[in-house]
Scaffold this active site. Structure first.
Site, PDB file in Angstrom:
ATOM      1  N   SER A 184     -23.337  55.929  12.614  1.00 42.61           N
ATOM      2  CA  SER A 184     -22.935  56.720  13.778  1.00 42.61           C
ATOM      3  C   SER A 184     -24.159  57.395  14.417  1.00 42.61           C
ATOM      4  CB  SER A 184     -21.918  57.776  13.348  1.00 42.61           C
ATOM      5  OG  SER A 184     -22.501  58.609  12.379  1.00 42.61           O
ATOM      6  N   GLU A 230     -16.522  57.677  21.038  1.00 37.95           N
ATOM      7  CA  GLU A 230     -16.260  56.451  20.274  1.00 37.95           C
ATOM      8  C   GLU A 230     -15.075  56.733  19.354  1.00 37.95           C
ATOM      9  OE1 GLU A 230     -19.064  55.383  17.097  1.00 37.95           O
ATOM     10  OE2 GLU A 230     -18.901  53.304  17.739  1.00 37.95           O
ATOM     11  N   CYS A 250     -18.958  48.048  16.102  1.00 34.68           N
ATOM     12  CA  CYS A 250     -19.815  48.736  17.079  1.00 34.68           C
ATOM     13  C   CYS A 250     -19.879  47.964  18.381  1.00 34.68           C
ATOM     14  CB  CYS A 250     -21.206  48.920  16.516  1.00 34.68           C
ATOM     15  SG  CYS A 250     -22.024  47.355  16.278  1.00 34.68           S
ATOM     16  N   PHE A 302     -19.974  51.375   6.901  1.00 33.76           N
ATOM     17  CA  PHE A 302     -18.856  50.749   6.185  1.00 33.76           C
ATOM     18  C   PHE A 302     -18.321  49.520   6.905  1.00 33.76           C
ATOM     19  CE2 PHE A 302     -16.326  52.955   9.356  1.00 33.76           C
ATOM     20  CZ  PHE A 302     -15.261  52.093   9.541  1.00 33.76           C
ATOM     21  N   GLU A 310     -20.721  54.162   0.990  1.00 35.90           N
ATOM     22  CA  GLU A 310     -19.998  54.486  -0.245  1.00 35.90           C
ATOM     23  C   GLU A 310     -18.508  54.205  -0.113  1.00 35.90           C
ATOM     24  OE1 GLU A 310     -21.293  56.365   2.024  1.00 35.90           O
ATOM     25  OE2 GLU A 310     -20.664  58.465   1.966  1.00 35.90           O
ATOM     26  N   ARG A 311     -18.062  53.817   1.114  1.00 31.64           N
ATOM     27  CA  ARG A 311     -16.625  53.584   1.292  1.00 31.64           C
ATOM     28  C   ARG A 311     -16.191  52.183   0.876  1.00 31.64           C
ATOM     29  NH1 ARG A 311     -15.945  55.884   7.270  1.00 31.64           N
ATOM     30  NH2 ARG A 311     -17.837  57.108   7.115  1.00 31.64           N
ATOM     31  N   LYS A 368     -29.160  51.332   0.624  1.00 31.10           N
ATOM     32  CA  LYS A 368     -28.147  52.362   0.349  1.00 31.10           C
ATOM     33  C   LYS A 368     -26.942  52.000   1.214  1.00 31.10           C
ATOM     34  CE  LYS A 368     -26.201  55.632   1.495  1.00 31.10           C
ATOM     35  NZ  LYS A 368     -24.724  55.544   1.712  1.00 31.10           N
TER      36      LYS A 368
HETATM   37  P1  NAD Z   1     -21.822  56.833   9.193  1.00 28.82           P
HETATM   38  O1  NAD Z   1     -22.875  57.308  10.127  1.00 28.82           O
HETATM   39  O2  NAD Z   1     -20.787  57.790   8.751  1.00 28.82           O
HETATM   40  O3  NAD Z   1     -22.486  56.263   7.844  1.00 28.82           O
HETATM   41  C1  NAD Z   1     -23.539  55.335   7.891  1.00 28.82           C
HETATM   42  C2  NAD Z   1     -24.411  55.516   6.654  1.00 28.82           C
HETATM   43  O4  NAD Z   1     -24.975  56.834   6.677  1.00 28.82           O
HETATM   44  C3  NAD Z   1     -23.649  55.392   5.341  1.00 28.82           C
HETATM   45  O5  NAD Z   1     -24.447  54.682   4.416  1.00 28.82           O
HETATM   46  C4  NAD Z   1     -23.445  56.832   4.911  1.00 28.82           C
HETATM   47  O6  NAD Z   1     -23.395  56.995   3.519  1.00 28.82           O
HETATM   48  C5  NAD Z   1     -24.679  57.526   5.467  1.00 28.82           C
HETATM   49  N1  NAD Z   1     -24.419  58.935   5.800  1.00 28.82           N
HETATM   50  C6  NAD Z   1     -23.221  59.487   6.129  1.00 28.82           C
HETATM   51  N2  NAD Z   1     -23.379  60.804   6.361  1.00 28.82           N
HETATM   52  C7  NAD Z   1     -24.691  61.075   6.198  1.00 28.82           C
HETATM   53  C8  NAD Z   1     -25.472  62.272   6.315  1.00 28.82           C
HETATM   54  N3  NAD Z   1     -24.926  63.433   6.656  1.00 28.82           N
HETATM   55  N4  NAD Z   1     -26.793  62.195   6.083  1.00 28.82           N
HETATM   56  C9  NAD Z   1     -27.364  61.022   5.751  1.00 28.82           C
HETATM   57  N5  NAD Z   1     -26.666  59.864   5.619  1.00 28.82           N
HETATM   58  C10 NAD Z   1     -25.352  59.887   5.843  1.00 28.82           C
HETATM   59  O7  NAD Z   1     -21.169  55.537   9.883  1.00 28.82           O
HETATM   60  P2  NAD Z   1     -19.919  54.708   9.397  1.00 28.82           P
HETATM   61  O8  NAD Z   1     -18.695  55.506   9.638  1.00 28.82           O
HETATM   62  O9  NAD Z   1     -20.154  54.151   8.044  1.00 28.82           O
HETATM   63  O10 NAD Z   1     -19.964  53.484  10.422  1.00 28.82           O
HETATM   64  C11 NAD Z   1     -19.393  53.523  11.698  1.00 28.82           C
HETATM   65  C12 NAD Z   1     -20.418  53.892  12.739  1.00 28.82           C
HETATM   66  O11 NAD Z   1     -21.499  52.974  12.691  1.00 28.82           O
HETATM   67  C13 NAD Z   1     -19.866  53.780  14.155  1.00 28.82           C
HETATM   68  O12 NAD Z   1     -20.367  54.838  14.908  1.00 28.82           O
HETATM   69  C14 NAD Z   1     -20.419  52.453  14.650  1.00 28.82           C
HETATM   70  O13 NAD Z   1     -20.541  52.335  16.032  1.00 28.82           O
HETATM   71  C15 NAD Z   1     -21.754  52.451  13.984  1.00 28.82           C
HETATM   72  N6  NAD Z   1     -22.294  51.104  13.891  1.00 28.82           N
HETATM   73  C16 NAD Z   1     -23.288  50.775  14.736  1.00 28.82           C
HETATM   74  C17 NAD Z   1     -23.793  49.501  14.708  1.00 28.82           C
HETATM   75  C18 NAD Z   1     -24.895  49.109  15.631  1.00 28.82           C
HETATM   76  O14 NAD Z   1     -25.432  48.045  15.437  1.00 28.82           O
HETATM   77  N7  NAD Z   1     -25.260  49.908  16.609  1.00 28.82           N
HETATM   78  C19 NAD Z   1     -23.297  48.559  13.802  1.00 28.82           C
HETATM   79  C20 NAD Z   1     -22.283  48.950  12.939  1.00 28.82           C
HETATM   80  C21 NAD Z   1     -21.785  50.237  12.997  1.00 28.82           C
END
Ligand code: NAD
Length: 498
Positions: free
Chosen positions: A225, A382, A280, A148, A175-176, A172
């Site tokens: 994450s 984090e 991140c 998101f 969704e937020r 994909k």
């Molecule tokens: P998230 O892991 O909750 O969601 C990321 C994606 O995974 C979304 O599209 C979500 O719909 C999907 N998802 C969520 N739960 C899932 C599941 N159980 N099974 C399969 N797919 C699922 O992350 P977020 O809250 O959207 O973003 C924040 C996180 O992303 C933080 O931890 C941040 O550090 C990380 N991030 C990392 C980078 C990087 O380059 N390393 C960049 C941006 C964000």
């Protein structure tokens, strides 16, 4: 309230079945409902991609690049509208939303170099009348799953490059905050991308699992994450897919006693509190080498944190907006409670912030903890909120040990005037992206982005030269055209130039 549809085969598809609420985090109101794809909807996008692939892989890279040039122009024309959409659903300020879009456009610019980046390598006469070359060929149908916190930039890390490399892409998004991502994908269709080459399916775990399990999807790029990154990496690679999964972070800034303190304070303010800490690459730990610099840092930070201009991000001139959801706000407040309970010194407390006119928004004010130690959860986890922790150490070596012992290794930086200290830090620190007097060392589009340790699963970093390698397969071709009337006898020894 409007319904946010999928974009499959160049068409908006309403989707049937489940939906999720999309909130305006500044007011707490539901503003849209987004479709959540089921397996059949994901399969529709896969089928469209499979159908489009043979013609797209044979489209000259220069023609693919022309579409990216038009896409870049459209993104620039629609910059204001895109920033508004990002800000409305994510909560970040308009200026920050514009900044993320501009960094995303840099990846489109890199993709415009498709004919150059796909050139391959050639050798004439590797043996008698034998030439050899290496070709970079597309993989086929590939998918990206994005977080998101950068609804424009992170998808743009992926699909412009994947597509100019000749692949068909299924995105994909989170969704937020899906509206800006969909809007941008529609601009790519408007730029002339053939139908089916790029589709957007909204959804949650069900849609992600359908992409992981589909045999037609040959590669997965994930950003999000760490627990989900690990899941996608293990499930994807188990099925023989190429997977690149970028995860979470805890980024440290080291302040040496000789640092230019005023500049370091400005850098820390932006890097810790910009985007409400939902980056991140956000700096969430300041490691002060010596008590003196730590005391001076606290003294300078406090008035600046208390003076942060916080409000609905869609208004210009603010420093910080709300967190993305009520759950995110509650999680951040929970960490602040835990920090107090675990004995850290809470210097600025953002828990009780109320923004006039936005009483139901998901706001947390800038928060500062001093005298944080490694066992505390505010240090180890984090938080993904506007919380900066100060850890006091006695030497650069101790600062580096602390960082190297942390499970994450996304970004870090050092503030110093000492070239020797900076060089040692760059050499020995176990982190993928390092800044010297640069707080957010996010690489430009012609380098590649990636962390170490539990911040990245896979061998290649994202975008730039590593992105080209990720989205292509190498083929080495060795070709002989014997001279007329020549005849070669059978050779039973292994062929060589010896
Ligand atoms: P998230 O892991 O909750 O969601 C990321 C994606 O995974 C979304 O599209 C979500 O719909 C999907 N998802 C969520 N739960 C899932 C599941 N159980 N099974 C399969 N797919 C699922 O992350 P977020 O809250 O959207 O973003 C924040 C996180 O992303 C933080 O931890 C941040 O550090 C990380 N991030 C990392 C980078 C990087 O380059 N390393 C960049 C941006 C964000």
């Amino acid at each position: 309230m409007s319904h946010i549809p999928h974009l499959i085969n160049g068409q908006r598809i309403a989707g049937t079945g489940r939906t999720a609420d999309v909130f305006n985090p500044a007011t707490g109101e539901v503003i849209h409902q987004v479709a959540l794809a089921d397996r059949a909807t994901v399969q529709q996008a896969i089928d469209a991609a499979k159908t489009a692939f043979p013609a797209w892989r044979n489209t000259p890279p220069a023609k693919r690049a022309q579409i990216m040039f038009r896409f870049k122009q459209l993104l620039e024309q629609h910059e204001g509208a895109i920033a508004q959409l990002i800000s409305q659903e994510h909560g970040k300020t308009l200026e920050d939303a514009t900044g993320e879009l501009k960094r995303g456009i840099e990846n489109v610019e890199f993709a415009c170099g498709a004919p150059q980046i796909l050139k391959g390598e050639y050798n004439r006469n590797v043996g008698p009348n034998i030439d050899a070359w290496s070709d970079l060929q597309p993989i086929g149908v590939v998918a990206g799953i994005t977080p998101f916190n950068f609804p424009a930039m992170v998808p743009l890390w992926m699909y412009p490059l994947a597509i100019v490399c000749g692949n068909c892409f299924i995105l994909k998004p989170s969704e937020r905050d899906p509206s800006s991502t969909l809007y941008i994908a529609e601009l790519l269709i408007e730029a002339g991308l053939p139908k089916g080459v790029m589709s957007v399916v909204h959804g949650d775990k069900a849609a992600v699992d359908a992409l992981i399990e589909a045999p037609e999807v040959k590669a997965l790029s994930f950003v999000g994450s760490t627990p989900i990154a690990e899941y996608i990496y293990s499930e994807g690679t188990k099925r023989g897919k190429r997977v690149q999964a970028l995860g979470g972070a805890k980024n440290h800034a080291v302040l040496m006693p000789d640092a230019d303190l005023d500049n370091a304070v400005s850098a820390l303010m932006g890097a810790a509190y910009g985007s409400c800490g939902e980056r991140c690459m956000a700096i969430s730990v300041a490691v002060c080498v010596g008590e003196q610099i730590a005391d001076a840092l606290v003294e300078k930070l406090v008035p600046q944190i208390q003076g942060l201009k916080i409000g609905a991000g869609t208004v210009c001139g603010l420093d910080m907006g709300p967190l993305v959801t009520a759950a995110a706000r509650d999680k951040v407040k929970g960490y602040i409670d835990a920090g107090v309970a675990q004995g850290a010194s809470l210097v600025v407390d953002g828990r009780d912030l109320v923004v006039a006119g936005h009483e139901n928004g998901y706001f947390v004010g800038g928060t500062l903890f001093d005298k944080v130690t490694p066992e505390m959860s505010i240090y180890s986890d984090e938080i993904f909120g506007p919380v900066l922790c100060i850890v006091r150490v006695g030497s650069l070596e101790a600062a580096m040990q602390l960082i190297n012992d942390h499970e994450y290794g996304n970004g870090t930086c050092i503030f110093t005037r000492d070239g020797e200290a900076a060089r040692l830090f760059c050499d020995e620190i176990e982190v993928g992206m390092v800044g010297v007097n640069v707080p957010l060392p996010v690489p430009v589009s012609y380098h590649s982005f990636g962390g170490w340790k539990r911040s990245l699963f896979g061998d290649l970093h994202a975008y730039g030269p590593d992105g080209v390698r990720f989205y292509t397969r190498k083929k080495a071709i060795t070709q002989r055209w014997p001279q007329r009337a020549s005849h070669e006898a059978a050779q039973f020894a292994f062929p060589s130039n010896g």
